[in-house]
Write a protein that holds these residues in place. Structure first.
Motif, PDB file in Angstrom:
ATOM      1  N   SER A 184       5.113  -8.029   9.618  1.00  0.00           N
ATOM      2  CA  SER A 184       3.850  -8.640   8.918  1.00  0.00           C
ATOM      3  C   SER A 184       2.932  -9.266   9.810  1.00  0.00           C
ATOM      4  N   VAL A 185       3.420 -10.107  10.731  1.00  0.00           N
ATOM      5  CA  VAL A 185       2.848 -10.889  11.647  1.00  0.00           C
ATOM      6  C   VAL A 185       2.329  -9.993  12.912  1.00  0.00           C
ATOM      7  N   ALA A 186       3.005  -8.781  12.949  1.00  0.00           N
ATOM      8  CA  ALA A 186       2.481  -7.956  14.064  1.00  0.00           C
ATOM      9  C   ALA A 186       1.598  -6.842  13.449  1.00  0.00           C
ATOM     10  N   LEU A 187       1.520  -6.513  12.386  1.00  0.00           N
ATOM     11  CA  LEU A 187       0.781  -5.443  11.400  1.00  0.00           C
ATOM     12  C   LEU A 187       0.232  -6.133  10.216  1.00  0.00           C
ATOM     13  N   PRO A 188      -0.564  -6.957  10.418  1.00  0.00           N
ATOM     14  CA  PRO A 188      -1.118  -7.735   9.060  1.00  0.00           C
ATOM     15  C   PRO A 188      -1.902  -6.786   8.283  1.00  0.00           C
ATOM     16  N   LEU A 189      -2.596  -5.902   8.912  1.00  0.00           N
ATOM     17  CA  LEU A 189      -3.656  -5.046   8.072  1.00  0.00           C
ATOM     18  C   LEU A 189      -2.882  -4.121   7.127  1.00  0.00           C
ATOM     19  N   SER A 190      -1.602  -3.580   7.903  1.00  0.00           N
ATOM     20  CA  SER A 190      -0.889  -2.420   7.084  1.00  0.00           C
ATOM     21  C   SER A 190      -0.286  -3.191   5.757  1.00  0.00           C
ATOM     22  N   TYR A 191      -0.035  -4.573   6.222  1.00  0.00           N
ATOM     23  CA  TYR A 191       0.627  -5.163   4.847  1.00  0.00           C
ATOM     24  C   TYR A 191      -0.170  -5.343   3.804  1.00  0.00           C
ATOM     25  N   TYR A 192      -1.562  -5.760   4.241  1.00  0.00           N
ATOM     26  CA  TYR A 192      -2.256  -6.094   3.260  1.00  0.00           C
ATOM     27  C   TYR A 192      -2.623  -4.678   2.412  1.00  0.00           C
ATOM     28  N   ASP A 193      -2.866  -3.681   3.342  1.00  0.00           N
ATOM     29  CA  ASP A 193      -3.190  -2.407   2.599  1.00  0.00           C
ATOM     30  C   ASP A 193      -2.219  -1.932   1.732  1.00  0.00           C
ATOM     31  N   ASN A 194      -1.029  -1.994   2.204  1.00  0.00           N
ATOM     32  CA  ASN A 194       0.192  -1.470   1.425  1.00  0.00           C
ATOM     33  C   ASN A 194       0.330  -2.301   0.252  1.00  0.00           C
ATOM     34  N   ASN A 195       0.565  -3.555   0.489  1.00  0.00           N
ATOM     35  CA  ASN A 195       1.083  -4.559  -0.713  1.00  0.00           C
ATOM     36  C   ASN A 195       0.145  -5.081  -1.432  1.00  0.00           C
ATOM     37  N   VAL A 196      -1.037  -5.532  -1.008  1.00  0.00           N
ATOM     38  CA  VAL A 196      -2.036  -6.088  -1.645  1.00  0.00           C
ATOM     39  C   VAL A 196      -2.927  -4.780  -2.270  1.00  0.00           C
ATOM     40  N   CYS A 197      -3.358  -3.971  -1.894  1.00  0.00           N
ATOM     41  CA  CYS A 197      -4.190  -3.102  -2.304  1.00  0.00           C
ATOM     42  C   CYS A 197      -3.256  -2.161  -3.129  1.00  0.00           C
ATOM     43  N   GLY A 198      -2.198  -1.817  -2.826  1.00  0.00           N
ATOM     44  CA  GLY A 198      -1.116  -1.157  -3.578  1.00  0.00           C
ATOM     45  C   GLY A 198      -1.177  -1.604  -4.906  1.00  0.00           C
ATOM     46  N   SER A 199      -0.835  -3.179  -4.829  1.00  0.00           N
ATOM     47  CA  SER A 199      -0.430  -3.766  -6.129  1.00  0.00           C
ATOM     48  C   SER A 199      -1.816  -3.731  -7.189  1.00  0.00           C
ATOM     49  N   LEU A 200      -2.952  -3.769  -6.610  1.00  0.00           N
ATOM     50  CA  LEU A 200      -4.359  -3.534  -7.364  1.00  0.00           C
ATOM     51  C   LEU A 200      -4.157  -2.145  -7.857  1.00  0.00           C
ATOM     52  N   ARG A 201      -3.899  -1.031  -7.396  1.00  0.00           N
ATOM     53  CA  ARG A 201      -4.256   0.202  -7.856  1.00  0.00           C
ATOM     54  C   ARG A 201      -3.115   0.403  -8.940  1.00  0.00           C
ATOM     55  N   LEU A 202      -1.931  -0.116  -8.804  1.00  0.00           N
ATOM     56  CA  LEU A 202      -0.951  -0.167  -9.991  1.00  0.00           C
ATOM     57  C   LEU A 202      -1.483  -1.047 -11.118  1.00  0.00           C
ATOM     58  N   LEU A 203      -2.099  -2.216 -10.828  1.00  0.00           N
ATOM     59  CA  LEU A 203      -2.358  -2.940 -12.056  1.00  0.00           C
ATOM     60  C   LEU A 203      -3.597  -2.229 -12.848  1.00  0.00           C
ATOM     61  N   GLU A 204      -4.569  -1.501 -11.814  1.00  0.00           N
ATOM     62  CA  GLU A 204      -5.462  -0.664 -12.615  1.00  0.00           C
ATOM     63  C   GLU A 204      -5.098   0.422 -13.459  1.00  0.00           C
ATOM     64  N   ALA A 205      -3.952   0.998 -13.015  1.00  0.00           N
ATOM     65  CA  ALA A 205      -3.284   2.293 -13.604  1.00  0.00           C
ATOM     66  C   ALA A 205      -2.818   1.568 -14.973  1.00  0.00           C
ATOM     67  N   MET A 206      -1.893   0.662 -14.909  1.00  0.00           N
ATOM     68  CA  MET A 206      -1.318   0.127 -16.020  1.00  0.00           C
ATOM     69  C   MET A 206      -2.549  -0.255 -16.988  1.00  0.00           C
ATOM     70  N   ASN A 207      -3.392  -1.054 -16.712  1.00  0.00           N
ATOM     71  CA  ASN A 207      -4.344  -1.495 -17.811  1.00  0.00           C
ATOM     72  C   ASN A 207      -5.077  -0.313 -18.037  1.00  0.00           C
ATOM     73  N   LYS A 208      -5.314   0.765 -17.587  1.00  0.00           N
ATOM     74  CA  LYS A 208      -6.001   2.253 -18.014  1.00  0.00           C
ATOM     75  C   LYS A 208      -4.986   2.582 -19.222  1.00  0.00           C
ATOM     76  N   ALA A 209      -3.569   2.545 -18.943  1.00  0.00           N
ATOM     77  CA  ALA A 209      -2.542   3.205 -19.891  1.00  0.00           C
ATOM     78  C   ALA A 209      -2.279   2.184 -20.972  1.00  0.00           C
ATOM     79  N   GLY A 210      -2.776   1.033 -21.060  1.00  0.00           N
ATOM     80  CA  GLY A 210      -2.452   0.037 -21.935  1.00  0.00           C
ATOM     81  C   GLY A 210      -1.078  -0.434 -21.765  1.00  0.00           C
ATOM     82  N   VAL A 211      -0.444  -0.578 -20.689  1.00  0.00           N
ATOM     83  CA  VAL A 211       0.990  -1.021 -20.563  1.00  0.00           C
ATOM     84  C   VAL A 211       0.671  -2.426 -19.930  1.00  0.00           C
ATOM     85  N   LYS A 212       0.967  -3.355 -20.554  1.00  0.00           N
ATOM     86  CA  LYS A 212       0.652  -4.766 -19.910  1.00  0.00           C
ATOM     87  C   LYS A 212       2.018  -5.764 -19.867  1.00  0.00           C
ATOM     88  N   LYS A 213       3.072  -5.228 -19.598  1.00  0.00           N
ATOM     89  CA  LYS A 213       4.313  -5.977 -19.158  1.00  0.00           C
ATOM     90  C   LYS A 213       4.888  -5.567 -17.678  1.00  0.00           C
TER      91      LYS A 213
END
Length: 337
Positions: free
Chosen positions: A89-118
């Protein structure tokens, strides 16, 4: 109703899927196989007599996530998917922000859309950075020292904000310390692609002769033997912590961070000595320079998990070393054998 497990073919994910199936849950695994293997599914079936439904996909792919929620009656999500090496992550920070943070954001958006809140989030003790006190409890300051830890903290903050905006959300962030070991069957365990970033795979691969020597990063820390001290927890104990956390999701709402650790710190050389003693095999090692972002000492105060989850780690350091070697020695090429 099914549990969606992102990254369910990975190390911790696969062990958690085993425990879920053993308890009769329906499980849908969503994994892009970037650091895991499809053969894990057959191993899980051998252990449990059941195989989870598998969907190959990336958590950054909103359409793929929407399709999973549309096709399955999902009651809760356990979110493991993400890149996970501090040094990388120190060597490749942008890959980590893209995969981990942006990926989690997409997951939460999909959950919210589906009404799954756990959701149970696979967080990390790295959110504490260089800890203000030991043992580390959940009230310690959050101050990360590397991009991997920053990712985990940002995702926790995102989850907390979601809970503030919508009181129906129930979130548990499990802050792991250092998962090691393997399932006692020897059928599933930790087998990273390429050179290991975590200690135990490096120890086991060195013992097996795949690696010439173990590199111990830092021999001049302020610890009893100069090597870094960590709280190592058996991966099966960790998986069982997720099962307990599922029950908590059903009984309360809001954001709840909880440490999962043993409360005991062991140095790198303590690990090597235990491994050699339990398995009667030598592990040649050399002291190397410290890795960027590493800290000297880190171990948990696990009291909150005992109180809220009715959970505590049961397996000893020797158990961890024995099970790690049982897995590696029986699977020298991992799942590619």
């Amino acid at each position: 109703m099914a549990i969606l497990v992102t990254g369910g073919n990975g190390y911790i994910g696969s062990h958690t899927v085993v425990e879920l199936l053993n308890l009769g849950h329906d499980v849908v695994v969503f994994d892009n196989l970037s650091n895991s293997n499809l053969a894990v599914l057959n191993r899980i079936e051998t252990i449990t007599g059941k195989q989870p439904e598998f969907v190959k996909g990336d958590i950054r792919d909103s359409k793929a996530l929407d399709a999973v929620f549309a096709a399955h009656d999902i009651s809760a999500v356990i979110h493991f998917a993400g890149l996970k090496a501090v040094g990388e992550s120190v060597a490749l920070p942008l890959s980590y922000y893209d995969n981990n943070v942006c990926g989690s954001l997409r997951l939460l958006e999909a959950m919210n859309k589906a009404g799954v809140k756990k959701i149970i989030f696979s967080s990390s003790a790295t959110v504490y950075g260089s800890p203000e006190r030991l043992p580390i409890d959940e009230q310690c300051a959050l101050r990360t020292t590397n991009p991997y830890g920053a990712n985990k903290l940002q995702i926790e903050q995102m989850l907390g904000d979601v809970c503030v905006s919508d009181a129906e959300w129930s979130v548990v962030a499990l802050r792991y310390f250092n998962p090691v070991g393997a399932h006692k069957s020897g059928l599933i365990g930790e087998m990273p692609n390429g050179i290991p970033n975590n200690l135990l795979p490096y120890v086991t691969q060195t013992a097996l002769g795949i690696r010439d020597t173990l590199s111990v990063f830092g021999g001049d820390y302020d610890t009893h033997d100069g090597t870094g001290v960590r709280d190592y927890i058996h991966v099966v104990d960790l998986a069982l912590g997720h099962i307990r956390a599922l029950h908590l999701l059903d009984s309360q709402t809001g954001f709840e961070p909880i440490n999962l650790g043993t409360g005991t710190g062991y140095s790198v050389l303590d690990i090597v000595n235990s491994f050699e003693s339990v398995n009667n095999i030598k592990v040649p090692y050399v002291i190397a320079e410290r890795r960027p972002g590493d800290i000297a000492t880190c171990y948990a105060d696990p009291q909150k998990a005992k109180t809220l989850l009715k959970w505590q780690a049961e397996q000893t350091l020797d158990d961890m070393m024995r099970d790690a070697w049982h897995w590696q020695s029986n699977n020298p090429k991992g799942y590619d054998a």
